[in-house]
Write a protein that holds these residues in place. Structure first.
Motif, PDB file in Angstrom:
ATOM      1  N   ASP A  46       0.824  -1.223   0.000  1.00 44.18           N
ATOM      2  CA  ASP A  46       0.000   0.000   0.000  1.00 44.18           C
ATOM      3  C   ASP A  46       0.844   1.252   0.000  1.00 44.18           C
ATOM      4  O   ASP A  46       0.603   2.202  -0.742  1.00 44.18           O
ATOM      5  CB  ASP A  46      -0.900   0.015   1.258  1.00 44.18           C
ATOM      6  N   GLN A  47       1.833   1.196   0.867  1.00 43.30           N
ATOM      7  CA  GLN A  47       2.694   2.377   0.973  1.00 43.30           C
ATOM      8  C   GLN A  47       4.093   1.995   0.493  1.00 43.30           C
ATOM      9  O   GLN A  47       4.697   1.054   1.004  1.00 43.30           O
ATOM     10  CB  GLN A  47       2.771   2.810   2.443  1.00 43.30           C
ATOM     11  N   ILE A  48       4.577   2.739  -0.534  1.00 43.77           N
ATOM     12  CA  ILE A  48       5.885   2.349  -1.099  1.00 43.77           C
ATOM     13  C   ILE A  48       6.880   3.462  -0.819  1.00 43.77           C
ATOM     14  O   ILE A  48       6.682   4.612  -1.214  1.00 43.77           O
ATOM     15  CB  ILE A  48       5.788   2.116  -2.616  1.00 43.77           C
ATOM     16  N   ASN A  49       7.950   3.065  -0.140  1.00 44.17           N
ATOM     17  CA  ASN A  49       9.029   4.024   0.113  1.00 44.17           C
ATOM     18  C   ASN A  49       9.989   4.028  -1.088  1.00 44.17           C
ATOM     19  O   ASN A  49      10.348   2.983  -1.627  1.00 44.17           O
ATOM     20  CB  ASN A  49       9.780   3.609   1.381  1.00 44.17           C
ATOM     21  N   LEU A  50      10.400   5.248  -1.517  1.00 43.95           N
ATOM     22  CA  LEU A  50      11.279   5.376  -2.704  1.00 43.95           C
ATOM     23  C   LEU A  50      12.561   4.564  -2.536  1.00 43.95           C
ATOM     24  O   LEU A  50      13.002   3.886  -3.463  1.00 43.95           O
ATOM     25  CB  LEU A  50      11.626   6.856  -2.942  1.00 43.95           C
ATOM     26  N   PHE A  51      13.124   4.619  -1.295  1.00 41.96           N
ATOM     27  CA  PHE A  51      14.426   3.953  -1.095  1.00 41.96           C
ATOM     28  C   PHE A  51      14.310   2.429  -1.062  1.00 41.96           C
ATOM     29  O   PHE A  51      15.254   1.733  -1.393  1.00 41.96           O
ATOM     30  CB  PHE A  51      15.115   4.491   0.165  1.00 41.96           C
ATOM     31  N   ASP A  52      13.072   1.928  -0.725  1.00 41.22           N
ATOM     32  CA  ASP A  52      12.849   0.472  -0.808  1.00 41.22           C
ATOM     33  C   ASP A  52      12.745   0.075  -2.284  1.00 41.22           C
ATOM     34  O   ASP A  52      13.279  -0.945  -2.710  1.00 41.22           O
ATOM     35  CB  ASP A  52      11.543   0.085  -0.106  1.00 41.22           C
ATOM     36  N   LEU A  53      12.060   0.947  -3.027  1.00 40.19           N
ATOM     37  CA  LEU A  53      11.807   0.633  -4.432  1.00 40.19           C
ATOM     38  C   LEU A  53      13.076   0.848  -5.287  1.00 40.19           C
ATOM     39  O   LEU A  53      13.381   0.040  -6.169  1.00 40.19           O
ATOM     40  CB  LEU A  53      10.669   1.531  -4.962  1.00 40.19           C
ATOM     41  N   VAL A  54      13.789   1.924  -4.992  1.00 38.73           N
ATOM     42  CA  VAL A  54      15.012   2.218  -5.772  1.00 38.73           C
ATOM     43  C   VAL A  54      16.197   2.305  -4.798  1.00 38.73           C
ATOM     44  O   VAL A  54      16.651   3.408  -4.443  1.00 38.73           O
ATOM     45  CB  VAL A  54      14.859   3.537  -6.562  1.00 38.73           C
ATOM     46  N   PRO A  55      16.686   1.175  -4.312  1.00 37.08           N
ATOM     47  CA  PRO A  55      17.762   1.206  -3.304  1.00 37.08           C
ATOM     48  C   PRO A  55      19.011   1.950  -3.778  1.00 37.08           C
ATOM     49  O   PRO A  55      19.820   2.388  -2.971  1.00 37.08           O
ATOM     50  CB  PRO A  55      18.063  -0.276  -3.055  1.00 37.08           C
TER      51      PRO A  55
END
Ligand code: ATP
Ligand code: MG
Length: 388
Positions: A46-55
Motif C-alpha cells: 500500500d505504501q511504497i518508500n522510494l528507497f525500498d523501491l530504488v535502493p
C-alpha cells in the motif's frame, strides 16, 4: 520540464518508465511497466518508500531534497543493472506541480551491451595487438637466429670453397706432372737415340767433328725443349696466364721441327699444307702441346700399322672465320668400338699408354680456349680436327 510533458514524452517513447514521489519520499504513482525495473512485491504494497523501491538512491536524501526545492536540476545514477538483464539510467527530476519528484528509468540495455561488446572487442583488439607485438618479438629473435645460422653457413661455405679450390689446384698440379711426364717421353727418347748414335759413331771411329756438332746441337735443343715444357706448363697453370696472338703456321712448324728427326727415324713423313694463313688468339704453348700429342698418336698408330708409306698431313685452313687445323694419317683409323671414347681419361690401346693425351687435348681446346676438337676416320686413317 513539467511532469505532464515528461509523462507525455514517456508515453510516446517506451524507453522510459517512471514513478512520482512525494516530499516524504513516498511513491505515489508509477508507470505500468515500472515493475520491469523495480521489485514487484514492493510495488504491490500500500505504501511504497522510494528507497525500498530504488535502493540505488539510498544515501542521496540531501541531494533529492535540493532537487525538491529547486536548488538542483537533476540527479543521474547511470547504468544500473536490474534483474534479469536490464541496464537503466535512473534520473531524478524536480516536479514543479504538487508532487515534488519524478524518477525516470531509461532502458539503456542495448546501448550498454553494445558498449560492453565494443569495449570487449577493443580489449580483444588490444590483446590481439599484444599478441602481434609478442609474435613480432619472437619473429625478430627468430630472424636474428636465422641470420646467425646463415652467417655460420656462409662462413662454412667459404671454407669449403677454399678447400675445393685447394683440391682443384692439387688435381691440376697432378695433371701438370702427368702432362710433363707425357711431353718429356719424346725428347727423352730423342736424347737417348742421339746419345747412342754418338757412342756408336765414336766407338767405330766415324765421329767427325761435323756429326758431333750437329748431333750435339740437336741434343741441346731437346734439353731446351724439356725445360721449356716445364716452363710452359707452369705458365699454363698460373691463373694470370695471358692469351696471345700467334701465327698458326709458325707455331706448328716449331713443333714439326722438334719431332721431324725422330719421325724420320721411324720413316714417318710429315707435310704441312697451309690453305689459308691463320692467326689465332689463345694459349700458343698449350696449343703446341695438343698438336704434339696428336702427331705422336698418329706416329704411334703408323708404326703399329706396318704401313709402308707412313704419312701425316697437317692442314691449316679457315672455316666460318675460325681457324681449322686437321691432322690426318694413313694408319688405318681408330677402331670403331673405341672412336666414341678416345677423348675419355685413361682410354688407351697402348701397352705403356696413359690414355691422357687426347683427354688433356680436349680440356685445353674446349675448356681453356673455348674451341672444339673431334675425330673421324677417313678411308686411309684417322683425321683429328681443331676449330678455334
Ligand atoms: N691417329 C690415331 N690412329 C689410331 N688410333 C688412335 C689415333 N690417335 C689416338 N688413337 C687411339 O686413341 C687412344 C687414346 O689416345 P691418347 O693420346 O688419349 O692416349 P695414349 O696415346 O694411348 O696414351 P698417352 O696418354 O701416352 O698419349 C690411343 O691409345 C689409340 O688407341
Ligand atoms: Mg697419346
Amino acid at each position: 520540464m513539467y511532469s505532464k510533458e515528461i509523462v507525455k514524452a514517456i508515453c510516446a517513447n517506451h524507453v522510459y518508465e517512471y514513478c512520482i514521489v512525494s516530499k516524504d519520499f513516498e511513491v505515489l504513482k508509477y508507470s505500468e511497466k515500472a515493475s520491469k525495473y523495480c521489485d514487484k512485491v514492493i510495488l504491490m504494497s500500500d505504501q511504497i518508500n522510494l528507497f525500498d523501491l530504488v535502493p540505488e538512491l539510498v544515501g542521496m536524501e540531501d541531494e533529492l531534497s535540493l532537487i525538491m526545492v529547486g536548488d538542483k536540476e537533476e540527479l543521474i545514477v547511470p547504468m544500473v543493472f536490474k534483474e534479469p538483464n536490464y541496464y537503466v539510467n535512473i534520473t531524478v527530476h524536480s516536479n514543479r506541480t504538487m508532487d515534488p519528484l519524478i524518477v525516470l528509468f531509461e532502458n539503456v540495455t542495448d546501448n550498454t551491451i553494445a558498449q560492453y561488446n565494443l569495449r570487449q572487442a577493443n580489449n580483444n583488439n588490444l590483446l590481439l595487438l599484444d599478441e602481434i607485438a609478442e609474435k613480432n618479438k619472437q619473429l625478430e629473435m627468430f630472424n636474428k637466429e636465422m641470420q646467425k645460422l646463415v652467417d655460420e653457413e656462409v662462413a662454412k661455405n667459404i671454407e669449403t670453397q677454399h678447400m675445393m679450390e685447394l683440391q682443384t689446384r692439387h688435381a691440376q698440379m697432378g695433371e701438370m706432372i702427368a702432362m710433363i711426364t707425357h711431353q718429356w717421353k719424346q725428347p727423352l727418347s730423342v736424347i737417348q737415340t742421339l746419345g747412342t748414335l754418338l757412342k756408336i759413331k765414336f766407338e767405330s771411329g766415324k765421329l767427325t767433328q761435323n756429326i758431333f756438332k750437329k748431333k750435339m746441337n740437336n741434343l741441346l735443343q731437346q734439353t731446351r725443349h724439356l725445360s721449356q715444357t716445364v716452363n710452359d706448363f707452369q705458365q699454363f697453370f698460373t691463373p694470370s696466364k695471358k692469351k696471345v696472338d700467334f701465327d698458326m703456321n709458325e707455331t706448328i712448324t716449331s713443333v714439326l721441327n722438334l719431332v721431324e728427326m725422330e719421325y724420320a727415324l721411324e720413316n714417318v713423313h710429315l707435310s704441312l699444307v697451309e690453305v689459308t694463313p691463320v692467326s689465332v688468339y689463345g694459349y700458343a704453348n698449350e696449343y703446341n702441346q695438343v698438336i704434339l700429342s696428336l702427331l705422336n698418336n698418329a706416329k704411334d698408330a703408323l708404326v703399329d700399322s706396318g704401313q709402308a708409306h707412313k704419312h701425316i698431313e697437317i692442314k691449316i685452313d679457315m672455316h666460318d672465320k675460325r681457324s681449322l687445323v686437321s691432322i690426318s694419317d694413313n694408319a688405318g683409323g681408330i677402331p670403331l668400338e673405341m672412336i666414341d671414347n678416345v677423348f675419355t681419361q685413361y682410354v688407351t690401346s697402348k701397352k705403356n699408354g696413359s690414355g691422357l693425351g687426347l683427354y688433356i687435348a680436349k680440356t685445353v681446346i674446349e675448356n681453356n680456349m673455348q674451341g672444339k676438337i673431334w675425330v673421324k676416320n677417313t678411308e686411309e686413317g684417322a683425321c683429328f680436327s681443331i676449330l678455334l
